[in-house]
Design a protein around this motif. Structure first.
Motif, PDB file in Angstrom:
ATOM      1  N   GLU A 102       0.852  -1.184   0.000  1.00 24.72           N
ATOM      2  CA  GLU A 102       0.000   0.000   0.000  1.00 24.72           C
ATOM      3  C   GLU A 102       0.889   1.236   0.000  1.00 24.72           C
ATOM      4  O   GLU A 102       1.664   1.466   0.929  1.00 24.72           O
ATOM      5  CB  GLU A 102      -0.914  -0.017   1.223  1.00 24.72           C
ATOM      6  N   ARG A 103       0.769   2.060  -1.036  1.00 24.32           N
ATOM      7  CA  ARG A 103       1.664   3.197  -1.220  1.00 24.32           C
ATOM      8  C   ARG A 103       1.018   4.538  -0.871  1.00 24.32           C
ATOM      9  O   ARG A 103       1.707   5.452  -0.446  1.00 24.32           O
ATOM     10  CB  ARG A 103       2.162   3.246  -2.672  1.00 24.32           C
ATOM     11  N   GLN A 104      -0.304   4.673  -1.087  1.00 22.82           N
ATOM     12  CA  GLN A 104      -0.976   5.923  -0.725  1.00 22.82           C
ATOM     13  C   GLN A 104      -2.488   5.719  -0.784  1.00 22.82           C
ATOM     14  O   GLN A 104      -2.970   4.765  -1.398  1.00 22.82           O
ATOM     15  CB  GLN A 104      -0.559   7.067  -1.656  1.00 22.82           C
ATOM     16  N   ALA A 105      -3.195   6.615  -0.118  1.00 24.55           N
ATOM     17  CA  ALA A 105      -4.657   6.550  -0.130  1.00 24.55           C
ATOM     18  C   ALA A 105      -5.148   6.692  -1.559  1.00 24.55           C
ATOM     19  O   ALA A 105      -4.618   7.475  -2.352  1.00 24.55           O
ATOM     20  CB  ALA A 105      -5.236   7.647   0.753  1.00 24.55           C
ATOM     21  N   SER A 159     -10.443  10.274  -3.167  1.00 22.46           N
ATOM     22  CA  SER A 159     -10.831  11.496  -2.461  1.00 22.46           C
ATOM     23  C   SER A 159     -12.282  11.435  -1.984  1.00 22.46           C
ATOM     24  O   SER A 159     -12.745  12.348  -1.302  1.00 22.46           O
ATOM     25  CB  SER A 159     -10.637  12.705  -3.379  1.00 22.46           C
ATOM     26  N   VAL A 166      -7.544   1.706  -1.439  1.00 26.41           N
ATOM     27  CA  VAL A 166      -6.132   1.778  -1.822  1.00 26.41           C
ATOM     28  C   VAL A 166      -5.991   1.177  -3.212  1.00 26.41           C
ATOM     29  O   VAL A 166      -6.366   0.026  -3.444  1.00 26.41           O
ATOM     30  CB  VAL A 166      -5.240   1.018  -0.820  1.00 26.41           C
TER      31      VAL A 166
END
Length: 465
Positions: free
Chosen positions: A309-312, A315, A321
């Motif tokens: 998992e690298r970022q959310a 929005s 993810v």
């Protein structure tokens, strides 16, 4: 401001810059994109200028103080100084003449300063008469592009080696994880997750080999061929000496081309290199597609593997993810494939003794090398190394599928095996239960044949010895 003149007349050039009137006109003529000429290409051209100045001095064609000042200025550029003086758009007419002149003018004006003069005092060091002595854009530019491409091939090859090693490590790590193999997006036969990763590693290994071999094609240099490869206006001794000196400074095995006319007018070698970069892009893209599919979910998809998992991811959707690294790799692959088409079109569009579209070829080739080098590193470090398997999910999907029915074919025939598959599908039972209900074979034989791990190896599962 300072006043400079050329064939077309006089122009004022800012006193603070090292480039001159030729670069100024190119700035005005080619406001085409936000892309600047690759600095790797600038360094390769500058290296050639240094070698040429030294050789011309040794042969008595150029005063030693001028040659020394040009060489010092060249070293500064190669080391990254005056980078802001190389201002021309990467897309330009003239077969690269504007880029060549940009380098000539920067080196000349810096050399003038080193000799105690003022920028623009070309009686001291002239961009054409001194810096460009015994040269043409037409032999310098393609040679510099070959050098730049070889320089960029090495880190790409190293990145592929690291990626291959990581894929092989995952092959070993997942060697015991059995799962559903799929063809045409449909359940097919059992496969080990490690075997799937072995295929990715094998593809990257081929790419490494291809890139290693293609470097040899780039080692033919045409320096001294001048305008069209005949060597007009170049001292014969210079032709041999400058190629040797460039090879020494570039640190690569350049060789003087036997047919410089061929090397100057034909750009097929760059098409060949680009084609192999496209092959690498295809393999990376295919692997990235697979990883996105295998990791889909996390609950309503395949979910057989988990990506780091690298970022959310959203929005608006909390907790989501996304597989952003494989998605980025796919985009790099699309970009490189598109660049390959541009390179091919530019190469075939050359006329007679020169290809005027070399700047487009250079831009796309060097950019493809750069983005692929970055991509394999990102893919390796931010994705591949952190992949984990969900062995339970793999097992559950396998047990709920009909993939084992293929193993029955050698024992009961295709038609009867099809009846087993259809019964399992329509009644919701396992293939084993369907085979028992249809009494196709004794239960011990059915169990031996339907061992899923035996199906991942060559041979006939459950064959009696």
């Amino acid at each position: 401001m300072r006043l400079e003149k050329d064939l077309l007349g006089e122009r004022e050039v800012p006193a603070s810059v090292y480039y001159g009137i030729h670069t100024l006109r190119a700035l005005e003529n080619f406001p085409l994109s936000d892309y600047k000429v690759s600095y790797t290409l600038i360094k390769a051209i500058t290296l050639i200028k240094k070698a040429a100045a030294e050789v011309n001095a040794e042969l008595g064609h150029l005063a030693k103080d001028k040659a020394q000042s040009i060489a010092v200025a060249a070293d500064e550029v190669i080391n990254g100084k005056w980078r802001d003086q190389f201002v021309i758009d990467a897309l330009q007419g003239g077969a690269g003449t504007s880029t060549n002149m940009n380098v000539n003018e920067v080196l000349a004006n810096r050399a003038i300063e080193l000799l105690g003069g003022q920028r623009g005092d070309y009686d001291l060091v002239h961009p054409l008469n001194h810096v460009n002595m015994h040269q043409s854009t037409n032999d310098v530019y393609p040679t510099a592009l070959r050098i730049a491409a070889i320089w960029l091939l090495k880190p790409l090859s190293e990145g592929c080696a690291a990626l291959q090693a990581s894929l092989q490590a995952k092959e070993a790590e997942f060697a015991g994880v059995i799962k559903v193999g799929r063809t045409e997006m449909q359940d097919a036969v059992p496969v080990m997750l490690g075997q799937e990763f072995s295929a990715y590693a094998g593809a990257v290994a081929r790419d490494r080999w291809r890139l290693h071999k293609v470097e040899e094609r780039l080692r033919q240099a045409a320096l001294g061929g001048t305008a069209i490869g005949t060597g007009l206006n170049a001292d014969k001794k210079y032709i041999f000496m400058v190629n040797d000196r460039v090879r020494q400074y570039a640190g690569i095995g350049l060789a003087r081309a036997e047919n410089m006319i061929d090397v100057i007018q034909n750009a097929d070698v760059f098409v060949e290199v680009s084609g192999l970069l496209k092959a690498l892009a295809v393999n990376l893209g295919k692997c990235a597609h697979d990883l996105r599919l295998l990791s889909s979910g996390p609950r309503a998809g395949l979910g057989e593997i988990r990506l780091p998992e690298r970022q959310a991811g959203s929005s608006i959707m909390p907790g989501k993810v996304n597989p952003i690294i494989p998605e980025a790799i796919n985009q790099v692959a699309f970009h490189v494939m598109a660049s390959d088409m541009a390179i091919a079109m530019a190469a075939q569009s050359g006329q007679l003794e020169l290809n005027p579209f070399m700047p487009l070829i250079a831009h796309h080739l060097l950019e493809s090398l750069t983005v692929l080098t970055n991509a394999v590193t990102v893919f390796n470090e931010f994705c591949i190394q952190g992949i984990t398997a969900d062995a339970q999910r793999c097992q559950a999907l396998l047990e709920g599928s009909q993939v084992s029915v293929t193993a029955l074919v050698p024992h009961i025939g295709y038609d009867l095996a099809s009846k087993v598959a259809r019964r399992a599908l329509e009644t919701g039972v396992t293939v084993r239960q369907a085979a028992l209900e249809l009494a196709v074979l004794p239960e011990p034989r059915i169990d031996a044949i339907l061992d899923p791990r035996a199906m991942t190896r060559p041979g006939i599962a459950g064959a009696q010895k």
